[in-house]
Each structure stands twice: as C-alpha cells, then as structure tokens.
Design a protein around this motif. Structure first.
Motif, PDB file in Angstrom:
ATOM      1  N   HIS A 307       0.836  -1.204   0.000  1.00 54.79           N
ATOM      2  CA  HIS A 307       0.000   0.000   0.000  1.00 54.79           C
ATOM      3  C   HIS A 307       0.869   1.252   0.000  1.00 54.79           C
ATOM      4  N   LEU A 308       1.895   1.248   0.828  1.00 59.95           N
ATOM      5  CA  LEU A 308       2.781   2.411   0.911  1.00 59.95           C
ATOM      6  C   LEU A 308       3.524   2.626  -0.401  1.00 59.95           C
ATOM      7  N   ALA A 309       3.888   1.558  -1.077  1.00 57.56           N
ATOM      8  CA  ALA A 309       4.579   1.697  -2.359  1.00 57.56           C
ATOM      9  C   ALA A 309       3.697   2.397  -3.384  1.00 57.56           C
ATOM     10  N   VAL A 310       2.410   2.040  -3.403  1.00 56.37           N
ATOM     11  CA  VAL A 310       1.472   2.690  -4.327  1.00 56.37           C
ATOM     12  C   VAL A 310       1.334   4.168  -3.980  1.00 56.37           C
ATOM     13  N   MET A 311       1.167   4.475  -2.709  1.00 57.19           N
ATOM     14  CA  MET A 311       0.993   5.867  -2.305  1.00 57.19           C
ATOM     15  C   MET A 311       2.249   6.684  -2.556  1.00 57.19           C
ATOM     16  N   HIS A 312       3.408   6.111  -2.321  1.00 56.57           N
ATOM     17  CA  HIS A 312       4.661   6.835  -2.592  1.00 56.57           C
ATOM     18  C   HIS A 312       4.778   7.168  -4.071  1.00 56.57           C
ATOM     19  N   ARG A 313       4.320   6.260  -4.916  1.00 55.33           N
ATOM     20  CA  ARG A 313       4.387   6.511  -6.359  1.00 55.33           C
ATOM     21  C   ARG A 313       3.406   7.611  -6.770  1.00 55.33           C
ATOM     22  N   LEU A 314       2.204   7.562  -6.222  1.00 55.86           N
ATOM     23  CA  LEU A 314       1.160   8.495  -6.661  1.00 55.86           C
ATOM     24  C   LEU A 314       1.207   9.838  -5.926  1.00 55.86           C
ATOM     25  N   PHE A 315       1.595   9.806  -4.648  1.00 53.95           N
ATOM     26  CA  PHE A 315       1.567  11.023  -3.838  1.00 53.95           C
ATOM     27  C   PHE A 315       2.855  11.141  -3.011  1.00 53.95           C
ATOM     28  N   PRO A 316       3.995  11.283  -3.654  1.00 53.83           N
ATOM     29  CA  PRO A 316       5.267  11.289  -2.914  1.00 53.83           C
ATOM     30  C   PRO A 316       5.412  12.465  -1.961  1.00 53.83           C
ATOM     31  N   GLY A 317       4.708  13.550  -2.218  1.00 51.86           N
ATOM     32  CA  GLY A 317       4.851  14.733  -1.370  1.00 51.86           C
ATOM     33  C   GLY A 317       3.880  14.803  -0.213  1.00 51.86           C
ATOM     34  N   GLN A 318       3.053  13.763  -0.034  1.00 48.85           N
ATOM     35  CA  GLN A 318       1.997  13.819   0.994  1.00 48.85           C
ATOM     36  C   GLN A 318       2.152  12.716   2.033  1.00 48.85           C
ATOM     37  N   THR A 319       3.372  12.273   2.286  1.00 43.90           N
ATOM     38  CA  THR A 319       3.585  11.131   3.186  1.00 43.90           C
ATOM     39  C   THR A 319       3.105  11.389   4.605  1.00 43.90           C
ATOM     40  N   ASP A 320       3.087  12.645   5.035  1.00 42.84           N
ATOM     41  CA  ASP A 320       2.643  12.948   6.397  1.00 42.84           C
ATOM     42  C   ASP A 320       1.212  12.503   6.655  1.00 42.84           C
ATOM     43  N   TYR A 321       0.426  12.414   5.600  1.00 46.41           N
ATOM     44  CA  TYR A 321      -0.985  12.097   5.780  1.00 46.41           C
ATOM     45  C   TYR A 321      -1.264  10.597   5.838  1.00 46.41           C
ATOM     46  N   TYR A 322      -0.407   9.773   5.241  1.00 43.75           N
ATOM     47  CA  TYR A 322      -0.748   8.365   5.143  1.00 43.75           C
ATOM     48  C   TYR A 322       0.266   7.406   5.755  1.00 43.75           C
ATOM     49  N   GLU A 323       1.405   7.915   6.251  1.00 44.43           N
ATOM     50  CA  GLU A 323       2.352   6.969   6.854  1.00 44.43           C
ATOM     51  C   GLU A 323       2.892   7.496   8.184  1.00 44.43           C
TER      52      GLU A 323
END
Length: 323
Positions: A307-323
């Motif tokens: 899940h984190l790999a997908v989010m890092h690919r799609l939203f690399p600048g928004q990590t504070d919100y999902y991890e």
C-alpha cells in the motif's frame, strides 16, 4: 419542460424517512433519474446552500458535539427534498446494512476526528461538502440497478457514474457566494477520483506489479490535476489523499454515526463485521488497511509495504498524511 421541482421537507419529515424503509421507492427513483437527465435540481437550492454552509465552519473541540453537528447537517441535507431524503435513507449495499446518511456521517466524523484540526487553510472549507458528495449517487445507483434486475448481486457496481451525476446536479445551482466557481470545480474533480483504491487492491491483494497497478491511477490523477483551478493546484493532492483515507476509514471500527431512529451514536463496524467466529478476518471491512498500534489508533496510517509503495508513487509529497 417537466414541472418537477424539489421542495424542502421539515426535520420531522426527513427523520421519518431516514429511519423508515431502506429501499428507495420505484417512483422516487424514476423521478430522480428524470430530474438528473433533464438537469432539474434534485434539491431545493436554498436548503442545500444552508447544508453546505453548515459544513464550512470550525469543527467543535468537543468530539461529541462534532458528531451531533454532523448528524444535524446530514438531516439538513436530507431535508433538501423528498428525493434527497430517500437518497440518504437508501441502503448502499456494502457487506453490512448501511444507509447513505449513515455512511456520510461516518466519513464526516472520521475527517473531524483525524484531520480537521490541522486543515486551517481557508481553501480547506470545501473538504466537508466534497466528502458529503463523493458518494452521493450510491443509493440511486443501487436503486436503478435493482429496478433493472432485482436479483443483481452487485447493484453498487456502477456507483461512480451516479456519484458524478448527483454532484454535478446539486452543485450547479448553488450561488457563488456559497460556493465559488473554483470550489465547485475542485469538488467535482475530486468526486471523479476512483482509481486509487483499485491501484491498492491490484498491487496488494492481486499481486499486480507496481508499475502496472498504478498506471490507471496515474493517468486519472494527472487528468484531474490538469483540470484543477490554479488557486487549488497545491492542495489538490492533499484533498485526494484525505478524501480516500477518510472514506476508507469510514469502513472501520473507528468510525461512528448517529442512528436516525434512536439518536444513538453507533460504531460503523462491529466485531462480527470484521471477524469470523474463528477470529480470522472476514475481509469485509477496511480495518486491515490501517496500523492498529496504540499510537496510531487516532490516525489513519497505512502500514502494508505494498500500500505504501502505491501511495509513494502516486503522492510522494503527501507522506505525512498516510504513513
């Protein structure tokens, strides 16, 4: 031109519908379909504007008050017309009995609990109206599908189409002093986002390689980003991430809604929804998406590497919100 026109209801009339049958009557579904096709608002514009305004205020610090206010806002939404009351009363055919008005509350309450305190940019006022509309066509989509085939095993399959139709219909007549042209545009773009959840499922549950799993989502997100008004481009990904997280969070044991029939605040997911008698996951809720270590129970933090790999690919600048 049809003479159909949406008329507001009293709170008492609305609550009677929200606590009554869960199946939208065929005549209401036919009327809503005709109004959507003809571009006739399915809501009374003044009452709907009142609903939107009720969401664009500071969230109370008392969580119980915030839950109560979200319930009142959803009652106001239902009171925008007989047609809208039935949309909110209709069952949305997820693996547990759930009306649209209940799901909408769970989404709003999850947002308030996890994110509201930090969303203080004046532009962020559109988030809660967007959240209340991103699933706005679910009940109608189910009703249309079941009218066509009462035995349809997946009547919510085409909900995205109806979400977009309902959002466009109710937003169009809202005055600019309630929602600006740009705000309406951003809300409609965010409602269109559907590929993120698919990308997560493909990569994690189906084992699709990352590049292939994210391809459709990247294409969709880039299309929506290009259409975003300039004043919101730096917030669009934030809203996309938060919209997904709180919608998913509404399908967990952390989500709460107020039952219209009793006034009781209830958890959206019960133990029997999540677990089989042997203690294994039913896979019918989304609790498993989020970290359940004690420090993260008040948050919505993804924890599976896929899940984190997908989010890092799609939203690399928004990590504070999902991890």
């Amino acid at each position: 031109m049809s003479i159909m026109r949406a008329r507001p209801l009293s709170p008492e009339q609305t609550i009677d519908i929200l606590s009554g049958p869960r199946v939208v009557p065929a005549d209401v579904t036919d009327r809503v379909e005709a109004m959507l096709n003809e571009g006739i608002p399915i809501v009374d514009v003044d009452r709907f504007s009142e609903f939107v305004t009720s969401l664009m205020v500071e969230t109370p610090s008392d969580p119980n008050q915030a839950i109560a206010e979200n319930y009142q806002s959803i009652v106001t939404l239902g009171s925008c017309s007989l047609e809208m009351a039935w949309q909110q009363a209709g069952d949305i055919h997820i693996p547990r009995p759930r009306r649209l008005c209940e799901h909408n509350q769970s989404v709003l309450n999850t947002y308030d609990r996890v994110f509201a305190a930090t969303f203080t940019d004046p532009r962020d006022r559109l988030i809660k109206p967007m959240l209340s509309l991103q699933d706005g066509g679910k009940a109608h989509g189910v009703a249309v599908a079941l009218l066509a085939d009462p035995n349809n095993p997946r009547p919510n399959r085409n909900q995205a189409i109806h979400n977009n139709r309902v959002a466009a219909n109710v937003l169009a007549p809202v005055p600019a002093d309630v929602l600006s042209v740009d705000e309406k545009k951003v809300i409609k773009l965010l409602v269109q986002q559907t590929a993120l959840g698919k990308a997560l499922r493909k990569h994690h549950e189906k084992g699709v390689p990352l590049d292939e799993a994210v391809a459709e989502a990247e294409e969709e997100l880039n299309r929506l980003r290009k259409q975003c008004p300039p004043a919101y481009k730096d917030r669009f990904d934030v809203y996309s991430v938060v919209g997904f997280l709180v919608d998913a969070g509404a399908h967990t044991r952390r989500a709460l809604y107020t039952d219209a029939a009793t006034g009781e605040v209830r958890p959206d997911v019960l133990p029997e929804n999540r677990f089989k008698p042997d203690g294994s996951e039913t896979m019918m809720t989304l609790d498993r998406l989020f970290s359940e270590v004690p420090d993260n129970m008040g948050k919505l933090k993804l924890h599976h590497p896929n899940h984190l790999a997908v989010m890092h690919r799609l939203f690399p600048g928004q990590t504070d919100y999902y991890e």
